[in-house]
Scaffold this motif. Structure first.
Motif, PDB file in Angstrom:
ATOM      1  N   TYR A  12      35.056 -24.750  18.807  1.00 42.27           N
ATOM      2  CA  TYR A  12      36.000 -25.823  19.117  1.00 42.27           C
ATOM      3  C   TYR A  12      36.808 -25.439  20.353  1.00 42.27           C
ATOM      4  O   TYR A  12      36.767 -24.298  20.815  1.00 42.27           O
ATOM      5  N   ASP A  13      37.524 -26.412  20.898  1.00 44.12           N
ATOM      6  CA  ASP A  13      38.335 -26.216  22.111  1.00 44.12           C
ATOM      7  C   ASP A  13      37.493 -25.718  23.286  1.00 44.12           C
ATOM      8  O   ASP A  13      37.840 -24.739  23.956  1.00 44.12           O
ATOM      9  N   TRP A  14      36.385 -26.406  23.563  1.00 46.85           N
ATOM     10  CA  TRP A  14      35.552 -26.055  24.710  1.00 46.85           C
ATOM     11  C   TRP A  14      36.268 -26.409  26.014  1.00 46.85           C
ATOM     12  O   TRP A  14      36.915 -27.446  26.121  1.00 46.85           O
ATOM     13  N   HIS A  15      36.121 -25.553  27.025  1.00 46.57           N
ATOM     14  CA  HIS A  15      36.628 -25.896  28.351  1.00 46.57           C
ATOM     15  C   HIS A  15      35.887 -25.074  29.400  1.00 46.57           C
ATOM     16  O   HIS A  15      35.299 -24.031  29.095  1.00 46.57           O
ATOM     17  N   ALA A  16      35.897 -25.566  30.641  1.00 44.45           N
ATOM     18  CA  ALA A  16      35.276 -24.848  31.753  1.00 44.45           C
ATOM     19  C   ALA A  16      36.208 -23.745  32.232  1.00 44.45           C
ATOM     20  O   ALA A  16      37.435 -23.896  32.220  1.00 44.45           O
ATOM     21  N   SER A  21      32.731 -23.726  37.992  1.00 44.13           N
ATOM     22  CA  SER A  21      31.938 -22.791  37.191  1.00 44.13           C
ATOM     23  C   SER A  21      31.092 -23.519  36.159  1.00 44.13           C
ATOM     24  O   SER A  21      31.471 -24.580  35.645  1.00 44.13           O
ATOM     25  N   ARG A  22      29.931 -22.940  35.839  1.00 49.26           N
ATOM     26  CA  ARG A  22      29.094 -23.460  34.764  1.00 49.26           C
ATOM     27  C   ARG A  22      29.317 -22.678  33.468  1.00 49.26           C
ATOM     28  O   ARG A  22      28.606 -22.873  32.486  1.00 49.26           O
ATOM     29  N   GLY A  50      37.243 -15.592  17.231  1.00 51.20           N
ATOM     30  CA  GLY A  50      36.923 -14.956  18.494  1.00 51.20           C
ATOM     31  C   GLY A  50      36.791 -15.967  19.620  1.00 51.20           C
ATOM     32  O   GLY A  50      37.000 -17.169  19.438  1.00 51.20           O
ATOM     33  N   ILE A  51      36.444 -15.453  20.793  1.00 48.41           N
ATOM     34  CA  ILE A  51      36.223 -16.255  21.996  1.00 48.41           C
ATOM     35  C   ILE A  51      34.742 -16.170  22.359  1.00 48.41           C
ATOM     36  O   ILE A  51      34.144 -15.093  22.304  1.00 48.41           O
ATOM     37  N   LEU A  52      34.146 -17.300  22.725  1.00 46.54           N
ATOM     38  CA  LEU A  52      32.737 -17.334  23.103  1.00 46.54           C
ATOM     39  C   LEU A  52      32.602 -17.882  24.516  1.00 46.54           C
ATOM     40  O   LEU A  52      33.223 -18.891  24.862  1.00 46.54           O
ATOM     41  N   HIS A  53      31.793 -17.203  25.343  1.00 45.94           N
ATOM     42  CA  HIS A  53      31.485 -17.653  26.701  1.00 45.94           C
ATOM     43  C   HIS A  53      30.013 -18.062  26.754  1.00 45.94           C
ATOM     44  O   HIS A  53      29.136 -17.316  26.309  1.00 45.94           O
ATOM     45  N   TYR A  54      29.753 -19.239  27.314  1.00 50.81           N
ATOM     46  CA  TYR A  54      28.395 -19.796  27.331  1.00 50.81           C
ATOM     47  C   TYR A  54      28.092 -20.350  28.716  1.00 50.81           C
ATOM     48  O   TYR A  54      28.878 -21.130  29.268  1.00 50.81           O
TER      49      TYR A  54
END
Length: 220
Positions: A12-16, A21-22, A50-54
């Protein structure tokens, strides 16, 4: 040395990361596996955050809130977490560099996170030992610190393997939560791993192995 995890989690709370940046970043909640056996001082709660980077592939839709199956590299250096200005770093226990992201149905699945670690075993103490790894996460190499324990059930119910300090091992286990620290301890935070399987890597020097090859005797 490696630290990878396969799990089902709520994102949840996705952001660039920035306008050009991609890289997409989100909060992720992983359900903890049921605690049993020797808990090795574990912190109990419903989820571990946690924090996830995609990295968003070209022409792919933006990820949305939901439940995903993920495979990722993992670190837990709280002072290095790339969380952005909107979040409080203290709320999160780990950081993921996502390798695979597959959306699932919008329901929480009680599937324990499966983690794979390769590297030296240190601070060996009975049924527990630590692993200090340095995977590349998001922008740099970061610390991934774990406390692994052999549960008092399953294949290890009778005894834990004897290990030399700095033995090179490959561990497969379930991520339980964050290990509790002693009051006033300056020890860095560690994630707790309940060991399902452990193998020695070829370069290690060990006093005993988990399995010993048996040579049948010849009949005369």
């Amino acid at each position: 040395m490696a630290a990878t995890i396969t799990a089902v989690g709520g994102c949840y709370d996705w952001h660039a990361t920035d306008a050009s940046s991609r890289i997409r970043t989100c909060c992720i909640a992983l359900p903890q596996s049921p605690a049993s056996g020797n808990l090795a001082g574990l912190l109990q709660s419903d989820d571990i955050l946690g924090i996830l980077h995609y990295f968003l592939p070209r022409n792919s839709p933006e990820p949305d809130i939901g439940v995903y199956s993920i495979t990722a590299k993992i670190a837990n250096s709280k002072d290095q977490l790339v969380v952005g200005s909107a979040w409080n770093r203290d709320e999160f226990h780990f950081e993921l560099h996502c390798l695979s992201l597959l959306p699932l149905e919008h329901q929480k699945l009680a599937i324990p996170p499966i983690i794979n670690l390769s590297g030296p075993a240190v601070n060996i103490n009975g049924r527990t030992f630590d692993m200090d790894l340095m995977p590349y996460i998001s922008t740099a190499k970061k610390h991934a610190r774990f406390r692994c324990y052999f549960p008092e059930e399953g294949r290890f119910f009778q005894s834990a393997p004897n290990m030399n300090a700095n033995a090179m091992v490959c561990v497969t286990g379930t991520l339980i939560g964050e290990a509790l620290q002693g009051e006033g301890s300056a020890e860095p935070a560690r994630l707790s791993v309940r060991i399902l399987e452990m193998d020695y890597l070829a370069s290690s020097s060990t006093t005993s192995a988990l399995s010993t090859a048996v040579t049948p005797s010849r009949s005369r």
